[in-house]
Scaffold this motif. Structure first.
Motif, PDB file in Angstrom:
ATOM      1  N   ARG A 101       0.670  -1.211  -0.086  1.00  0.00           N
ATOM      2  CA  ARG A 101       0.011   0.157  -0.103  1.00  0.00           C
ATOM      3  C   ARG A 101       0.743   1.369   0.009  1.00  0.00           C
ATOM      4  N   ALA A 102       0.212   2.480  -0.587  1.00  0.00           N
ATOM      5  CA  ALA A 102       1.182   3.662  -0.641  1.00  0.00           C
ATOM      6  C   ALA A 102       0.229   4.894  -0.113  1.00  0.00           C
ATOM      7  N   CYS A 103       0.706   5.540   0.841  1.00  0.00           N
ATOM      8  CA  CYS A 103       0.130   6.746   1.258  1.00  0.00           C
ATOM      9  C   CYS A 103      -0.358   7.747  -0.156  1.00  0.00           C
ATOM     10  N   ARG A 104      -1.362   8.291   0.068  1.00  0.00           N
ATOM     11  CA  ARG A 104      -1.752   9.367  -0.903  1.00  0.00           C
ATOM     12  C   ARG A 104      -0.841  10.278  -1.013  1.00  0.00           C
ATOM     13  N   PRO A 105      -0.370  11.038  -2.226  1.00  0.00           N
ATOM     14  CA  PRO A 105       0.509  12.170  -2.322  1.00  0.00           C
ATOM     15  C   PRO A 105       0.135  13.070  -1.426  1.00  0.00           C
ATOM     16  N   TYR A 106       1.425  13.610  -0.734  1.00  0.00           N
ATOM     17  CA  TYR A 106       1.111  14.784   0.281  1.00  0.00           C
ATOM     18  C   TYR A 106       0.177  14.432   1.722  1.00  0.00           C
ATOM     19  N   ARG A 107       0.269  13.345   1.851  1.00  0.00           N
ATOM     20  CA  ARG A 107      -0.642  12.662   2.842  1.00  0.00           C
ATOM     21  C   ARG A 107       0.148  11.694   3.599  1.00  0.00           C
TER      22      ARG A 107
END
Length: 396
Positions: free
Chosen positions: A218-224
C-alpha cells in the motif's frame, strides 16, 4: 484493466477469505473481472484492443491534483487545463469528475486502529552522528506494526530500494512473521506513480518482494504521509531517545548491535501512550496473527546485466574481473550483495563469487579462467632450420 499489483492484492485478499464481490468493490471493477483474473492465474497484459483515447487523458493527473487540493468547480478546473493546452469540452471533464468525489473529501485525519497482524508501516529517518571517530550521516529504516506498535529499526549508509527491502525483511525476521499489508511512503524507489483514484503503480521488484513474503503493498496518498503517522512518530522517538542515549559508534555493525539491545530493553518495554499497554505484551497477542516467514530469504542484492569483453573481463564499480573464457562476448547477470559480495551468473549457473575489490585493484584475474585463451596465444609455429639453409642455397 487490472495491473500486476491488483492481482497481487486479489491473491492476498483471497488467502484471507475475502469475498470476490468485496475485492471487486475495493478495486472498482466487476466481480467477473476478479474471477477471470483468478482463473487466469495472472493479471491481463497489454492494452484493450480498440480502446478510444480521450482529449482529457493527458490532463487527468492535473485534474486529480486539483481535486485533492479542494478545487471542485468544473469551470475553474477547465480553465486551468485549457491553459495547459486542453481543447475538449466541459462535459467530458464533468463525466470524469463525477465518480471521483472521494478525492475532494476533507483533509482531516481520522485515527484508525488496525487489527492484529493487519498492517506494518515503513518509513526512513536520517541523522548525523559520530561513526568510527568521524561525523557521518546515518540512514535508518523504521518499521512499526500497526496494532501492537512494536517497532524495528536498522541503520545503514543508504536508503535506496535494495536497502528498503532489506530493512523490511529484517523487521519481518525480528517480529517472526509477516503482516497482511505494508504501507510505504511515495519514495521513487518503490512507487512509480499514482493512477486514477487510489490505485498505485509500484516498482516491479517491490511487487516481487511482496509476492515472496505474501503481503499486500500500500502507498500513502501524495502529500498525505500522515496516514502512516504511527511509524513517523517512531522516527522522532528513535532520534530523541536512542540517538540521545548513544552518541558514538565504532561502526554501523556496532550501532545496529546497540539498536537491538535498546529495542529489547527500552522500546519493547515501554507503555504506549495511545493503547495504554506494554508494547511487548500487546505484541504477544498480535504475533499469532502474522503470516509465517517463507523458507527461502529474498535476495536483496543489486542486480544488473553486463557484457563480457572479448578479453574475458567485466567491469564492476571501476574494477575489472575475469570470467571463464567461453563467456567472452556474451551477456551475464551480476548481483552485488549489500555487504559487498559479487556473484556472476550465466543464465542460472553461478560462474563467479568473490568479495568486491577496491577500484585501485584495477584488474582481478583468476588464471584458470583464461587457460584456453593463453594456450591459443602461445601456440607459435616452429620450423626446422634446414628450411632456411635450402632457401640460402637457392639464392646463391
Amino acid at each position: 484493466m487490472l495491473s500486476k499489483e491488483d492481482y497481487l492484492m486479489i491473491e492476498a485478499q483471497r488467502r484471507r477469505g475475502v469475498y470476490v464481490k468485496d475485492i471487486a468493490e475495493e478495486l472498482g471493477v466487476h466481480p467477473r473481472t476478479v474471477r477471470r483474473a483468478m482463473q487466469r492465474g495472472a493479471a491481463p497484459s497489454g492494452k484493450r484492443p480498440g480502446a478510444r483515447k480521450s482529449k482529457l487523458d493527458r490532463y487527468k493527473a492535473q485534474v486529480d491534483e486539483l481535486l485533492r487540493g479542494g478545487v471542485r468547480n468544473a469551470v475553474v478546473i477547465l480553465r486551468e487545463i485549457e491553459a495547459k493546452g486542453y481543447s475538449g469540452g466541459i462535459s467530458i471533464l464533468r463525466d470524469y469528475m463525477r465518480p471521483k468525489r472521494r478525492l475532494s473529501q476533507s483533509r482531516a485525519t481520522v485515527r484508525f486502529e488496525t487489527p492484529e497482524g493487519g498492517q506494518l508501516q515503513n518509513d526512513w529517518g536520517e541523522i548525523w552522528t559520530e561513526l568510527g571517530g568521524k561525523r557521518a550521516k546515518v540512514h535508518f529504516s523504521v518499521n512499526t506494526l500497526g496494532y501492537s506498535r512494536r517497532l524495528h529499526f536498522w541503520c545503514t549508509g543508504s536508503q535506496d530500494a535494495e536497502h528498503t527491502y532489506e530493512g523490511l525483511i529484517r523487521a519481518f525476521e525480528h517480529f517472526g512473521g509477516v503482516p497482511q499489508e505494508v504501507l510505504v511512503d511515495n519514495q521513487k524507489s518503490l512507487v512509480i506513480r499514482h493512477r486514477i483514484g487510489d490505485r498505485v503503480q509500484f516498482h516491479e521488484r517491490f511487487i516481487d518482494v511482496a509476492g515472496h513474503y505474501g503481503f499486500t503493498p500500500r502507498a500513502c496518498r501524495p502529500y498525505r504521509a500522515r496516514t502512516k503517522g504511527k511509524t513517523e512518530r517512531m522516527v522522532g522517538y528513535i532520534k530523541h531517545h536512542f540517538f540521545v542515549r548513544y552518541r558514538q559508534f565504532e561502526s554501523l555493525d556496532h550501532l545496529n548491535q546497540l539498536a537491538g539491545q535498546w529495542l529489547a530493553t527500552e522500546a519493547d518495554r515501554r507503555v504506549h501512550g495511545t493503547v495504554k499497554e506494554v508494547v511487548i505484551e500487546r505484541f504477544e497477542r498480535e504475533q499469532p496473527h502474522l503470516q509465517p516467514l517463507p523458507r527461502v530469504r529474498y535476495d536483496t542484492s543489486y542486480r544488473e546485466k553486463r557484457w563480457v569483453s572479448w578479453d574475458g573481463y567485466i567491469d564492476v564499480r571501476g574494477t575489472r574481473y575475469s570470467l571463464p573464457d567461453p563467456l567472452r562476448g556474451s551477456q551475464v547477470t551480476i548481483r552485488v550483495s549489500l555487504d559487498g559480495l559479487l556473484s556472476v551468473y550465466d543464465e542460472e549457473l553461478k560462474v563467479l563469487e568473490q568479495g568486491l575489490q577496491p577500484s585501485a585493484a584495477g584488474w582481478v584475474t583468476i588464471p584458470s579462467h583464461h587457460q584456453r585463451l593463453w594456450a591459443q596465444t602461445l601456440a607459435v609455429e616452429t620450423r626446422d632450420l634446414a628450411v632456411y639453409e635450402e632457401v640460402a642455397q637457392c639464392s646463391s
